[in-house]
Design a protein around this motif. Structure first.
Motif, PDB file in Angstrom:
ATOM      1  N   ASN A  41       0.864  -1.178   0.000  1.00 26.78           N
ATOM      2  CA  ASN A  41       0.000   0.000   0.000  1.00 26.78           C
ATOM      3  C   ASN A  41       0.902   1.230   0.000  1.00 26.78           C
ATOM      4  N   LEU A  42       0.891   1.994  -1.104  1.00 25.45           N
ATOM      5  CA  LEU A  42       1.736   3.178  -1.222  1.00 25.45           C
ATOM      6  C   LEU A  42       0.864   4.422  -1.177  1.00 25.45           C
ATOM      7  N   THR A  43       1.223   5.345  -0.288  1.00 29.87           N
ATOM      8  CA  THR A  43       0.495   6.604  -0.146  1.00 29.87           C
ATOM      9  C   THR A  43       1.457   7.765  -0.328  1.00 29.87           C
ATOM     10  N   SER A  44       1.056   8.729  -1.141  1.00 26.70           N
ATOM     11  CA  SER A  44       1.863   9.926  -1.334  1.00 26.70           C
ATOM     12  C   SER A  44       1.077  11.134  -0.844  1.00 26.70           C
ATOM     13  N   ASP A  48       2.460  17.272   2.981  1.00 22.37           N
ATOM     14  CA  ASP A  48       3.531  17.049   3.957  1.00 22.37           C
ATOM     15  C   ASP A  48       4.841  16.620   3.309  1.00 22.37           C
ATOM     16  N   ASP A  49       4.811  16.351   1.995  1.00 20.56           N
ATOM     17  CA  ASP A  49       5.977  15.877   1.253  1.00 20.56           C
ATOM     18  C   ASP A  49       6.481  14.559   1.845  1.00 20.56           C
ATOM     19  N   VAL A  50       5.554  13.593   1.920  1.00 18.19           N
ATOM     20  CA  VAL A  50       5.831  12.302   2.550  1.00 18.19           C
ATOM     21  C   VAL A  50       5.299  11.173   1.677  1.00 18.19           C
ATOM     22  N   ILE A  51       6.059  10.089   1.603  1.00 16.52           N
ATOM     23  CA  ILE A  51       5.603   8.850   0.965  1.00 16.52           C
ATOM     24  C   ILE A  51       5.584   7.755   2.028  1.00 16.52           C
ATOM     25  N   THR A  52       4.477   7.009   2.084  1.00 15.14           N
ATOM     26  CA  THR A  52       4.343   5.895   3.027  1.00 15.14           C
ATOM     27  C   THR A  52       4.109   4.603   2.262  1.00 15.14           C
ATOM     28  N   LEU A  53       4.843   3.577   2.620  1.00 16.97           N
ATOM     29  CA  LEU A  53       4.698   2.248   2.019  1.00 16.97           C
ATOM     30  C   LEU A  53       4.453   1.252   3.147  1.00 16.97           C
ATOM     31  N   GLU A  54       3.449   0.397   2.976  1.00 17.78           N
ATOM     32  CA  GLU A  54       3.118  -0.563   4.028  1.00 17.78           C
ATOM     33  C   GLU A  54       2.754  -1.917   3.433  1.00 17.78           C
ATOM     34  N   PHE A  55       3.184  -2.992   4.101  1.00 23.31           N
ATOM     35  CA  PHE A  55       2.832  -4.339   3.661  1.00 23.31           C
ATOM     36  C   PHE A  55       2.969  -5.294   4.841  1.00 23.31           C
ATOM     37  N   GLN A  56       2.389  -6.472   4.684  1.00 25.83           N
ATOM     38  CA  GLN A  56       2.494  -7.500   5.719  1.00 25.83           C
ATOM     39  C   GLN A  56       3.248  -8.696   5.183  1.00 25.83           C
ATOM     40  N   ARG A  57       4.274  -9.131   5.907  1.00 24.71           N
ATOM     41  CA  ARG A  57       5.052 -10.295   5.499  1.00 24.71           C
ATOM     42  C   ARG A  57       4.254 -11.575   5.762  1.00 24.71           C
ATOM     43  N   VAL A  63       5.087  -4.150   8.169  1.00 26.13           N
ATOM     44  CA  VAL A  63       6.211  -3.239   7.925  1.00 26.13           C
ATOM     45  C   VAL A  63       5.697  -1.936   7.325  1.00 26.13           C
ATOM     46  N   THR A  64       6.127  -0.828   7.887  1.00 20.99           N
ATOM     47  CA  THR A  64       5.751   0.495   7.379  1.00 20.99           C
ATOM     48  C   THR A  64       7.020   1.302   7.127  1.00 20.99           C
ATOM     49  N   GLN A  65       7.144   1.846   5.915  1.00 20.00           N
ATOM     50  CA  GLN A  65       8.274   2.712   5.580  1.00 20.00           C
ATOM     51  C   GLN A  65       7.748   4.116   5.298  1.00 20.00           C
ATOM     52  N   VAL A  66       8.307   5.102   5.986  1.00 23.36           N
ATOM     53  CA  VAL A  66       7.891   6.497   5.831  1.00 23.36           C
ATOM     54  C   VAL A  66       9.083   7.309   5.339  1.00 23.36           C
ATOM     55  N   VAL A  73      14.387  12.317   6.486  1.00 20.18           N
ATOM     56  CA  VAL A  73      14.219  11.288   7.508  1.00 20.18           C
ATOM     57  C   VAL A  73      13.515  10.075   6.917  1.00 20.18           C
ATOM     58  N   LEU A  74      14.101   8.896   7.143  1.00 21.67           N
ATOM     59  CA  LEU A  74      13.499   7.625   6.754  1.00 21.67           C
ATOM     60  C   LEU A  74      13.123   6.869   8.022  1.00 21.67           C
ATOM     61  N   ILE A  75      11.855   6.507   8.137  1.00 18.13           N
ATOM     62  CA  ILE A  75      11.363   5.729   9.284  1.00 18.13           C
ATOM     63  C   ILE A  75      10.943   4.355   8.775  1.00 18.13           C
ATOM     64  N   ILE A  76      11.440   3.308   9.416  1.00 21.46           N
ATOM     65  CA  ILE A  76      10.976   1.958   9.113  1.00 21.46           C
ATOM     66  C   ILE A  76      10.472   1.343  10.414  1.00 21.46           C
ATOM     67  N   LYS A  77       9.178   1.041  10.423  1.00 19.83           N
ATOM     68  CA  LYS A  77       8.544   0.475  11.616  1.00 19.83           C
ATOM     69  C   LYS A  77       8.182  -0.981  11.347  1.00 19.83           C
ATOM     70  N   ALA A  78       8.402  -1.815  12.340  1.00 16.56           N
ATOM     71  CA  ALA A  78       8.048  -3.232  12.236  1.00 16.56           C
ATOM     72  C   ALA A  78       7.216  -3.636  13.442  1.00 16.56           C
ATOM     73  N   LEU A  79       6.022  -4.134  13.186  1.00 21.69           N
ATOM     74  CA  LEU A  79       5.186  -4.709  14.236  1.00 21.69           C
ATOM     75  C   LEU A  79       5.371  -6.219  14.137  1.00 21.69           C
ATOM     76  N   VAL A  80       6.119  -6.786  15.087  1.00 22.53           N
ATOM     77  CA  VAL A  80       6.535  -8.186  15.034  1.00 22.53           C
ATOM     78  C   VAL A  80       5.676  -9.019  15.977  1.00 22.53           C
ATOM     79  N   LEU A  81       5.058 -10.058  15.452  1.00 29.85           N
ATOM     80  CA  LEU A  81       4.236 -10.937  16.278  1.00 29.85           C
ATOM     81  C   LEU A  81       5.103 -11.814  17.158  1.00 29.85           C
ATOM     82  N   GLY A  82       4.563 -12.231  18.290  1.00 30.90           N
ATOM     83  CA  GLY A  82       5.284 -13.110  19.203  1.00 30.90           C
ATOM     84  C   GLY A  82       5.445 -14.506  18.629  1.00 30.90           C
ATOM     85  N   GLU A  83       6.447 -15.221  19.123  1.00 28.96           N
ATOM     86  CA  GLU A  83       6.694 -16.602  18.703  1.00 28.96           C
ATOM     87  C   GLU A  83       5.754 -17.529  19.486  1.00 28.96           C
TER      88      GLU A  83
END
Length: 280
Positions: A41-44, A48-57, A63-66, A73-83
């Motif tokens: 999912n790509l949002t421009s 704000d002059d920002v691009i956001t990319l999001e997907f689920q592995r 994973v979200t990349q801003v 500034v590059l932000i990479i966020k990961a929401l990691v599920l428990g084992e």
């Protein structure tokens, strides 16, 4: 009363019109490095002059990349599920914040103009930028991060205790014309560990940590590594030339985009090995 309702309705229509201009969303089918099909999912947002990319592995990691062009500034966020096999039924959120250069991505304005002729097509990146190792050697205080980018707090508030950056990135941001070095230094912290001999005096000492993969004690702090791959993203513009006419050189025009794949390996401080079981 009716005139007020019409005014409100008119204002809402105008707002929706302008929001449609400032923000564009694309859904892209992508083949990842494992051969699986995922949807990005790509949002421009040109305001704000920002691009956001999001997907689920496939393992459930979100994973979200801003990309914040205004502040480099590059932000990479990961929401990691428990084992689940290890009895972990909760998730953890991690944020990695780095400096980047404009040449690594197309602009938010160019991104907003992209359209898909065949939305069902499965995309594969043309250029493989391989792996990049990032040693995240600083904690970043999310609540004081506006000095770097307002989007850090927006995206990383769930990772208030697990947001990381690097000394070299802070140095780059310190060179910005409107930068406050004092505020920057207040927003970042070194990794420190309280040892048993220092507990009574309440002093801390920086220590080098073992890798989580080499640590046998599940409650011990260690250095964790997390690999995150962006399998497809627009990384540049393609330019073509018109045919040259007699005594006239051909003119260049934009004729498409370049697409890239890039994998990041983030090494960062983990309070305990139990939070890094994938790194065994």
């Amino acid at each position: 009363m009716r005139s007020q309702q019409l005014s409100v309705l008119t204002a809402w229509i105008v707002l929706q019109f302008f929001c449609g201009i400032c923000s564009t969303v694309l859904l892209i089918n992508v083949r990842n490095q494992g051969g699986e099909i995922i949807q990005e999912n790509l949002t421009s947002n040109t305001t704000d002059d920002v691009i956001t990319l999001e997907f689920q592995r496939s393992d459930g990691t979100l994973v979200t990349q801003v990309v914040d062009f205004k502040n480099e500034v590059l932000i990479i966020k990961a929401l990691v599920l428990g084992e689940m096999e290890q009895g972990q039924n909760q998730y953890q959120t991690l944020c990695f914040v780095t400096h980047f250069y404009d040449k690594d991505f197309i602009s938010s304005d160019a991104m907003a103009k992209l359209r898909q002729k065949n939305p069902s097509t499965v995309r594969v990146a043309e250029i493989n930028r391989n792996y990049a190792n990032y040693s995240m050697n600083l904690f970043l205080d999310v609540f004081q991060s506006n000095v770097i980018s307002k989007h850090i707090n927006d995206f990383c508030f769930e990772a208030a205790g697990s947001t990381f950056t690097r000394h070299e990135d802070v140095k780059k941001w310190a060179q910005r014309p409107d930068s406050s070095k004092t505020a920057l230094l207040a927003a970042v912290h070194n990794f420190t560990i309280i040892t048993s001999s220092q507990t009574t005096s309440n002093k801390t000492k920086s220590q080098s940590l073992s890798k989580c993969a080499d640590t046998s004690t599940y409650t011990a702090p260690c250095t964790c590594s997390l690999e995150l791959c962006i399998s497809w993203y627009p990384c540049g513009l393609k330019f073509c030339k018109n045919k040259e006419e007699k005594d006239k050189p051909g003119l260049s025009y934009r004729c498409g985009i370049k697409t890239c794949k890039k994998c990041y390996i983030f090494s960062y401080y983990s309070k305990m090995k139990e939070n890094c079981l994938w790194d065994e």
